[in-house]
Design an enzyme around this catalytic site. Sequence first.
Site, mmCIF file in Angstrom:
data_model
loop_
_atom_site.group_PDB
_atom_site.id
_atom_site.type_symbol
_atom_site.label_atom_id
_atom_site.label_comp_id
_atom_site.label_asym_id
_atom_site.label_seq_id
_atom_site.Cartn_x
_atom_site.Cartn_y
_atom_site.Cartn_z
ATOM 1 N N GLY A 16 31.591 42.353 43.482
ATOM 2 C CA GLY A 16 32.791 42.309 42.645
ATOM 3 C C GLY A 16 33.210 40.852 42.561
ATOM 4 C CB VAL A 82 26.236 48.930 52.373
ATOM 5 C CG1 VAL A 82 26.228 48.559 53.849
ATOM 6 C CG2 VAL A 82 25.662 47.813 51.530
ATOM 7 C CD GLU A 174 46.508 46.698 32.659
ATOM 8 O OE1 GLU A 174 46.647 45.492 32.871
ATOM 9 O OE2 GLU A 174 45.590 47.365 33.156
HETATM 10 C C1 FAD Z 1 41.692 49.445 36.973
HETATM 11 C C2 FAD Z 1 41.948 48.136 37.693
HETATM 12 C C3 FAD Z 1 42.639 47.132 37.039
HETATM 13 C C4 FAD Z 1 42.871 45.922 37.675
HETATM 14 N N1 FAD Z 1 43.539 44.945 36.985
HETATM 15 C C5 FAD Z 1 43.683 43.726 37.550
HETATM 16 C C6 FAD Z 1 44.275 42.659 36.817
HETATM 17 O O1 FAD Z 1 44.685 42.830 35.665
HETATM 18 N N2 FAD Z 1 44.362 41.433 37.408
HETATM 19 C C7 FAD Z 1 43.905 41.221 38.680
HETATM 20 O O2 FAD Z 1 43.960 40.087 39.165
HETATM 21 N N3 FAD Z 1 43.389 42.221 39.412
HETATM 22 C C8 FAD Z 1 43.240 43.455 38.874
HETATM 23 N N4 FAD Z 1 42.691 44.482 39.603
HETATM 24 C C9 FAD Z 1 42.351 44.245 41.016
HETATM 25 C C10 FAD Z 1 41.056 43.483 41.137
HETATM 26 O O3 FAD Z 1 40.089 44.033 40.281
HETATM 27 C C11 FAD Z 1 40.610 43.520 42.581
HETATM 28 O O4 FAD Z 1 41.603 42.908 43.372
HETATM 29 C C12 FAD Z 1 39.290 42.786 42.777
HETATM 30 O O5 FAD Z 1 38.282 43.410 42.021
HETATM 31 C C13 FAD Z 1 38.902 42.777 44.252
HETATM 32 O O6 FAD Z 1 37.665 42.156 44.375
HETATM 33 P P1 FAD Z 1 36.670 42.584 45.533
HETATM 34 O O7 FAD Z 1 35.491 41.673 45.424
HETATM 35 O O8 FAD Z 1 37.363 42.676 46.817
HETATM 36 O O9 FAD Z 1 36.243 44.078 45.182
HETATM 37 P P2 FAD Z 1 35.610 44.667 43.835
HETATM 38 O O10 FAD Z 1 35.751 43.744 42.708
HETATM 39 O O11 FAD Z 1 36.169 46.043 43.718
HETATM 40 O O12 FAD Z 1 34.045 44.764 44.179
HETATM 41 C C14 FAD Z 1 33.552 45.598 45.177
HETATM 42 C C15 FAD Z 1 32.058 45.761 44.908
HETATM 43 O O13 FAD Z 1 31.466 46.393 46.033
HETATM 44 C C16 FAD Z 1 30.579 47.396 45.593
HETATM 45 N N5 FAD Z 1 30.517 48.380 46.688
HETATM 46 C C17 FAD Z 1 31.526 49.117 47.191
HETATM 47 N N6 FAD Z 1 31.087 49.864 48.228
HETATM 48 C C18 FAD Z 1 29.763 49.604 48.362
HETATM 49 C C19 FAD Z 1 28.756 50.075 49.247
HETATM 50 N N7 FAD Z 1 29.019 50.940 50.231
HETATM 51 N N8 FAD Z 1 27.501 49.614 49.079
HETATM 52 C C20 FAD Z 1 27.207 48.702 48.087
HETATM 53 N N9 FAD Z 1 28.138 48.218 47.232
HETATM 54 C C21 FAD Z 1 29.393 48.666 47.372
HETATM 55 C C22 FAD Z 1 31.185 47.925 44.316
HETATM 56 O O14 FAD Z 1 30.196 48.517 43.496
HETATM 57 C C23 FAD Z 1 31.760 46.646 43.711
HETATM 58 O O15 FAD Z 1 30.847 46.009 42.862
HETATM 59 C C24 FAD Z 1 42.438 45.715 39.003
HETATM 60 C C25 FAD Z 1 41.751 46.740 39.664
HETATM 61 C C26 FAD Z 1 41.511 47.944 39.020
HETATM 62 C C27 FAD Z 1 40.761 49.044 39.732
#
Ligand code: FAD
Length: 420
Positions: A16, A82, A174
């Site tokens: 992500g 994972v 939204e």
């Molecule tokens: C609908 C929605 C709207 C949002 N809107 C906004 C916004 O407008 N502005 C903003 O700043 N933030 C927004 N957010 C929040 C933002 O998207 C998150 O804070 C951000 O994506 C967090 O990043 P991350 O890397 O921690 O996790 P993520 O981006 O969620 O990435 C996690 C990744 O891990 C992978 N994964 C999970 N579990 C496993 C596993 N067991 N094995 C292998 N892969 C796995 C998933 O497939 C994913 O690709 C929004 C979130 C959502 C759900």
Amino acid sequence: MTPSGKLPRVVILGCGFGGLFAAKSLDGAPVEVTVVDRTNHHLFQPLLYQVATAGLSAPAVAAPIRNILASQSNATVICGDVQRIDMARRAVVLDGDDEIAYDQLIVATGATNSYFGHNEWEQHAPSLKTLDDAYEIRRRVLLAFEHAERETDLAKRAAWLTFVVIGAGATGVELAGAFAEIARHTLRGEFRRFDPRNARIVLVEGSDRVLPTYPASLSEQARLQLESLGVTVWLGRQVTGIDERGVQMGGDTLVAHTVVWAAGVAASPLGASLEVPRDRAGRVIVGEDLSIPGHPEVTVIGDLATLPWHQPPVPGIAPAAKQMGSYAAHKILQQLKGQSVAPFCYKDYGMLATIGRNSAVAVLGKVKLSGYPAWLLWLIAHIWYLIGFRNRIIVMIDWAWAYWTFERSSRIVTGERRRP
Ligand SMILES: Cc1cc2nc3c(=O)[nH]c(=O)nc-3n(C[C@H](O)[C@H](O)[C@H](O)COP(=O)(O)OP(=O)(O)OC[C@H]3O[C@@H](n4cnc5c(N)ncnc54)[C@H](O)[C@@H]3O)c2cc1C
């Protein structure tokens, strides 16, 4: 180099925002990077609601991870789920029991949805986190209008034409705004037995205002903008049940066949396999360098991490995950050189939430914006931060077309027709 003369192996779980920024920050560094994700794509979640509401198609908001990292020769991409992390053996276990060994591990598997212990609600009220979720919501919303056209009983038709969004955070706001636009504008004139403009969009929130993490004045602006779009906002209502009839709030039932859950978030279950203290939402409590107690080689970032020592608190948003990803990569490279790093420090560039056409709210330091200026800022920021030049072009064309015509480009749905 490790004592065995090999390059250090950095394994990144999740691609992500956090995982991708960590991987990209290691481009050209003397390490072997392995990125593992259960999907084959990086998803731009801030625009996912546009897929759920037929405004954009999936390729506009997602890109293949393999393609994004194609030119990064020290990075290998593995598509796998994972299952657990074996810290004693410094190995990650995937589905099918494959293992990947690491010297440094970055865990960035994000968050998932929480139904506050009522997982039985999920079948009646899907939530929005993945592309599959977005397709399911879009299918339910668009097919509800089809059912309404077939239905001759007025009360039953009203149930098809009532759309409930639970939770008035940014995603709920939204979605509700976009549902209202579909009903008021996109579908106008397309049905013969009812007027889609009479569809009822209800946004239900447990607290006393929408966008509870925004300043109170902007919450009020957002509520007014939602109501002017035709959304009914119910504040201070606790949902006590969701079933095929609709939503229960204490003794009241709101009869509706289409309900979307946007109320709760829980950390990725993978955090539990680290066996270190977590907060009530399951987020891993990390130290000042984002590592976990007793394991300096394990760094947890993004939505999966909580930083109780950081003031003000770090929000669970994309910029925070990106900053943590870049910091984690920098920390690993400094450690390889035998140098220490300063504690992680989050830079707050502000918050933006859109409500609908020409309607949004924004906080940029002390500056608060609402209405058209905030919406314009939201538009520019989201196009700017989209991954991939091609995606930016697709989104700009789709949005320009939608702005002038009120049409939505992705209204084709497949899959079973749902019956009440
Ligand atoms: C609908 C929605 C709207 C949002 N809107 C906004 C916004 O407008 N502005 C903003 O700043 N933030 C927004 N957010 C929040 C933002 O998207 C998150 O804070 C951000 O994506 C967090 O990043 P991350 O890397 O921690 O996790 P993520 O981006 O969620 O990435 C996690 C990744 O891990 C992978 N994964 C999970 N579990 C496993 C596993 N067991 N094995 C292998 N892969 C796995 C998933 O497939 C994913 O690709 C929004 C979130 C959502 C759900």
